[in-house]
Design a protein around this motif. Structure first.
Motif, PDB file in Angstrom:
ATOM      1  N   SER A  22       0.840  -1.196   0.000  1.00 21.88           N
ATOM      2  CA  SER A  22       0.000   0.000   0.000  1.00 21.88           C
ATOM      3  C   SER A  22       0.875   1.246   0.000  1.00 21.88           C
ATOM      4  CB  SER A  22      -0.922   0.020   1.217  1.00 21.88           C
ATOM      5  OG  SER A  22      -1.844  -1.051   1.130  1.00 21.88           O
ATOM      6  N   ILE A  23       0.475   2.244  -0.782  1.00 20.91           N
ATOM      7  CA  ILE A  23       1.177   3.516  -0.867  1.00 20.91           C
ATOM      8  C   ILE A  23       0.175   4.572  -0.442  1.00 20.91           C
ATOM      9  CG2 ILE A  23       2.422   5.119  -2.357  1.00 20.91           C
ATOM     10  CD1 ILE A  23       2.814   2.731  -4.308  1.00 20.91           C
ATOM     11  N   LYS A  24       0.424   5.187   0.708  1.00 16.65           N
ATOM     12  CA  LYS A  24      -0.516   6.150   1.274  1.00 16.65           C
ATOM     13  C   LYS A  24      -0.876   7.234   0.253  1.00 16.65           C
ATOM     14  CE  LYS A  24      -1.311   8.862   5.372  1.00 16.65           C
ATOM     15  NZ  LYS A  24      -0.849   9.188   6.717  1.00 16.65           N
ATOM     16  N   GLY A  25      -2.172   7.412   0.036  1.00 12.82           N
ATOM     17  CA  GLY A  25      -2.661   8.437  -0.879  1.00 12.82           C
ATOM     18  C   GLY A  25      -2.577   8.074  -2.347  1.00 12.82           C
ATOM     19  N   VAL A  26      -2.052   6.882  -2.651  1.00 15.78           N
ATOM     20  CA  VAL A  26      -1.885   6.489  -4.053  1.00 15.78           C
ATOM     21  C   VAL A  26      -2.645   5.205  -4.362  1.00 15.78           C
ATOM     22  CG1 VAL A  26      -0.226   5.817  -5.855  1.00 15.78           C
ATOM     23  CG2 VAL A  26       0.354   7.619  -4.222  1.00 15.78           C
ATOM     24  N   LYS A  28      -3.937   1.168  -2.522  1.00 16.09           N
ATOM     25  CA  LYS A  28      -3.997   0.197  -1.444  1.00 16.09           C
ATOM     26  C   LYS A  28      -3.815  -1.191  -2.045  1.00 16.09           C
ATOM     27  CE  LYS A  28      -6.714  -1.171   2.490  1.00 16.09           C
ATOM     28  NZ  LYS A  28      -7.964  -1.096   3.196  1.00 16.09           N
ATOM     29  N   GLN A  29      -3.081  -2.031  -1.353  1.00 17.36           N
ATOM     30  CA  GLN A  29      -2.842  -3.382  -1.847  1.00 17.36           C
ATOM     31  C   GLN A  29      -4.163  -4.092  -2.151  1.00 17.36           C
ATOM     32  OE1 GLN A  29      -1.015  -6.215   0.850  1.00 17.36           O
ATOM     33  NE2 GLN A  29       0.070  -7.174  -0.850  1.00 17.36           N
ATOM     34  N   PHE A  30      -4.179  -4.800  -3.262  1.00 18.03           N
ATOM     35  CA  PHE A  30      -5.318  -5.589  -3.752  1.00 18.03           C
ATOM     36  C   PHE A  30      -6.524  -4.752  -4.163  1.00 18.03           C
ATOM     37  CE2 PHE A  30      -3.205  -8.804  -0.878  1.00 18.03           C
ATOM     38  CZ  PHE A  30      -2.537  -9.437  -1.907  1.00 18.03           C
ATOM     39  N   THR A  31      -6.279  -3.498  -4.534  1.00 13.24           N
ATOM     40  CA  THR A  31      -7.355  -2.678  -5.080  1.00 13.24           C
ATOM     41  C   THR A  31      -7.509  -3.017  -6.556  1.00 13.24           C
ATOM     42  OG1 THR A  31      -6.921  -0.885  -3.529  1.00 13.24           O
ATOM     43  CG2 THR A  31      -8.148  -0.313  -5.521  1.00 13.24           C
ATOM     44  N   ALA A  32      -8.758  -3.205  -6.980  1.00 17.05           N
ATOM     45  CA  ALA A  32      -9.049  -3.520  -8.386  1.00 17.05           C
ATOM     46  C   ALA A  32      -9.428  -2.246  -9.132  1.00 17.05           C
ATOM     47  CB  ALA A  32     -10.196  -4.528  -8.465  1.00 17.05           C
ATOM     48  N   TYR A  33      -8.963  -2.154 -10.356  1.00 14.90           N
ATOM     49  CA  TYR A  33      -9.263  -1.004 -11.218  1.00 14.90           C
ATOM     50  C   TYR A  33      -9.826  -1.528 -12.528  1.00 14.90           C
ATOM     51  CZ  TYR A  33      -6.121   1.230  -7.910  1.00 14.90           C
ATOM     52  OH  TYR A  33      -5.530   1.674  -6.757  1.00 14.90           O
ATOM     53  N   ASN A  34     -10.873  -0.885 -12.988  1.00 13.57           N
ATOM     54  CA  ASN A  34     -11.505  -1.287 -14.240  1.00 13.57           C
ATOM     55  C   ASN A  34     -11.245  -0.217 -15.298  1.00 13.57           C
ATOM     56  OD1 ASN A  34     -13.002  -2.921 -15.916  1.00 13.57           O
ATOM     57  ND2 ASN A  34     -14.963  -2.076 -15.272  1.00 13.57           N
ATOM     58  N   PRO A  38      -5.684   4.811 -11.870  1.00 15.01           N
ATOM     59  CA  PRO A  38      -5.768   6.249 -11.585  1.00 15.01           C
ATOM     60  C   PRO A  38      -4.428   6.952 -11.836  1.00 15.01           C
ATOM     61  CG  PRO A  38      -5.908   4.966  -9.557  1.00 15.01           C
ATOM     62  CD  PRO A  38      -5.870   3.991 -10.680  1.00 15.01           C
ATOM     63  N   GLU A  39      -4.494   8.253 -12.028  1.00 11.36           N
ATOM     64  CA  GLU A  39      -3.309   9.054 -12.348  1.00 11.36           C
ATOM     65  C   GLU A  39      -2.216   8.939 -11.293  1.00 11.36           C
ATOM     66  OE1 GLU A  39      -2.418  10.609 -15.179  1.00 11.36           O
ATOM     67  OE2 GLU A  39      -4.230   9.678 -15.972  1.00 11.36           O
ATOM     68  N   GLY A  40      -2.580   8.939 -10.026  1.00 15.07           N
ATOM     69  CA  GLY A  40      -1.580   8.842  -8.958  1.00 15.07           C
ATOM     70  C   GLY A  40      -0.768   7.562  -9.048  1.00 15.07           C
ATOM     71  N   LEU A  41      -1.433   6.453  -9.303  1.00 16.67           N
ATOM     72  CA  LEU A  41      -0.738   5.175  -9.431  1.00 16.67           C
ATOM     73  C   LEU A  41       0.074   5.148 -10.720  1.00 16.67           C
ATOM     74  CD1 LEU A  41      -0.065   2.391  -8.387  1.00 16.67           C
ATOM     75  CD2 LEU A  41      -2.235   1.562  -9.334  1.00 16.67           C
ATOM     76  N   LYS A  42      -0.475   5.729 -11.773  1.00 17.15           N
ATOM     77  CA  LYS A  42       0.250   5.792 -13.041  1.00 17.15           C
ATOM     78  C   LYS A  42       1.556   6.565 -12.867  1.00 17.15           C
ATOM     79  CE  LYS A  42      -2.167   5.990 -16.701  1.00 17.15           C
ATOM     80  NZ  LYS A  42      -3.025   6.336 -17.820  1.00 17.15           N
ATOM     81  N   ALA A  43       1.505   7.684 -12.155  1.00 11.66           N
ATOM     82  CA  ALA A  43       2.713   8.485 -11.905  1.00 11.66           C
ATOM     83  C   ALA A  43       3.716   7.699 -11.063  1.00 11.66           C
ATOM     84  CB  ALA A  43       2.335   9.789 -11.213  1.00 11.66           C
ATOM     85  N   ALA A  44       3.228   6.965 -10.080  1.00  9.04           N
ATOM     86  CA  ALA A  44       4.115   6.165  -9.237  1.00  9.04           C
ATOM     87  C   ALA A  44       4.807   5.070 -10.046  1.00  9.04           C
ATOM     88  CB  ALA A  44       3.330   5.554  -8.076  1.00  9.04           C
ATOM     89  N   ASN A  48       8.803   4.401 -10.507  1.00  6.73           N
ATOM     90  CA  ASN A  48       9.336   3.106 -10.097  1.00  6.73           C
ATOM     91  C   ASN A  48       8.696   2.029 -10.976  1.00  6.73           C
ATOM     92  OD1 ASN A  48      10.202   0.789  -8.845  1.00  6.73           O
ATOM     93  ND2 ASN A  48       9.602   1.401  -6.791  1.00  6.73           N
ATOM     94  N   LYS A  49       9.397   1.645 -12.019  1.00  2.00           N
ATOM     95  CA  LYS A  49       8.865   0.699 -13.013  1.00  2.00           C
ATOM     96  C   LYS A  49       8.470  -0.648 -12.411  1.00  2.00           C
ATOM     97  CE  LYS A  49       9.572   3.471 -16.513  1.00  2.00           C
ATOM     98  NZ  LYS A  49       8.507   4.185 -17.124  1.00  2.00           N
ATOM     99  N   VAL A  50       9.070  -1.025 -11.296  1.00  2.00           N
ATOM    100  CA  VAL A  50       8.736  -2.305 -10.670  1.00  2.00           C
ATOM    101  C   VAL A  50       7.277  -2.329 -10.224  1.00  2.00           C
ATOM    102  CG1 VAL A  50       9.329  -3.904  -8.793  1.00  2.00           C
ATOM    103  CG2 VAL A  50      11.132  -2.665  -9.991  1.00  2.00           C
ATOM    104  N   LEU A  51       6.753  -1.180  -9.814  1.00  2.00           N
ATOM    105  CA  LEU A  51       5.346  -1.113  -9.397  1.00  2.00           C
ATOM    106  C   LEU A  51       4.414  -1.551 -10.519  1.00  2.00           C
ATOM    107  CD1 LEU A  51       5.231   2.241  -7.416  1.00  2.00           C
ATOM    108  CD2 LEU A  51       5.080  -0.064  -6.490  1.00  2.00           C
ATOM    109  N   ALA A  52       4.762  -1.208 -11.749  1.00  2.00           N
ATOM    110  CA  ALA A  52       3.917  -1.580 -12.887  1.00  2.00           C
ATOM    111  C   ALA A  52       3.789  -3.097 -13.002  1.00  2.00           C
ATOM    112  CB  ALA A  52       4.472  -0.987 -14.180  1.00  2.00           C
ATOM    113  N   ALA A  53       4.842  -3.824 -12.665  1.00  3.20           N
ATOM    114  CA  ALA A  53       4.807  -5.288 -12.735  1.00  3.20           C
ATOM    115  C   ALA A  53       3.926  -5.885 -11.643  1.00  3.20           C
ATOM    116  CB  ALA A  53       6.220  -5.850 -12.651  1.00  3.20           C
ATOM    117  N   LEU A  54       3.596  -5.080 -10.638  1.00  4.90           N
ATOM    118  CA  LEU A  54       2.730  -5.549  -9.559  1.00  4.90           C
ATOM    119  C   LEU A  54       1.258  -5.247  -9.817  1.00  4.90           C
ATOM    120  CD1 LEU A  54       5.048  -4.589  -6.595  1.00  4.90           C
ATOM    121  CD2 LEU A  54       4.438  -6.901  -7.314  1.00  4.90           C
ATOM    122  N   ILE A  55       0.958  -4.756 -11.002  1.00  2.58           N
ATOM    123  CA  ILE A  55      -0.430  -4.562 -11.434  1.00  2.58           C
ATOM    124  C   ILE A  55      -0.735  -5.719 -12.378  1.00  2.58           C
ATOM    125  CG2 ILE A  55      -2.055  -3.062 -12.644  1.00  2.58           C
ATOM    126  CD1 ILE A  55      -0.190  -0.708 -11.834  1.00  2.58           C
TER     127      ILE A  55
END
Length: 86
Positions: A22-26, A28-34, A38-44, A48-55
């Motif tokens: 979980s990244i505060k304000g960005v 939460k672990q296991f959140t589903a997106y359809n 969101p922009e905040g997660l996209k920016a993160a 950090n490219k590793v985060l993209a592999a965790l989606i």
């Protein structure tokens, strides 16, 4: 079709789940997106490219959860790599 292409296609058209720490304000672990993330997660993920592999596509969630629970596999390794950087 590669994993990267599969993930991009799933992110654009279907449901994906963030499996990283979980990244505060960005995100939460296991959140589903359809239909995209969101922009905040996209920016993160751009910082950090590793985060993209965790989606992961929704259909890959059980395997991702298994890897995290058993503390083994690619998802667990990536999770541990970003855990201290968020």
């Amino acid at each position: 079709m590669t994993k990267r292409t599969t993930r991009k296609a799933a992110e654009a058209a279907g449901t994906v789940v963030y499996c990283g720490p979980s990244i505060k304000g960005v995100a939460k672990q296991f959140t589903a997106y359809n239909n995209g993330i969101p922009e905040g997660l996209k920016a993160a993920t751009e910082k950090n490219k590793v985060l993209a592999a965790l989606i992961v596509p929704l259909e890959d969630l059980p395997e991702a959860m298994r890897q995290l629970r058993q503390k083994s596999g690619r998802i667990h390794t990536l999770y541990k790599a970003v855990q201290g950087r968020t």
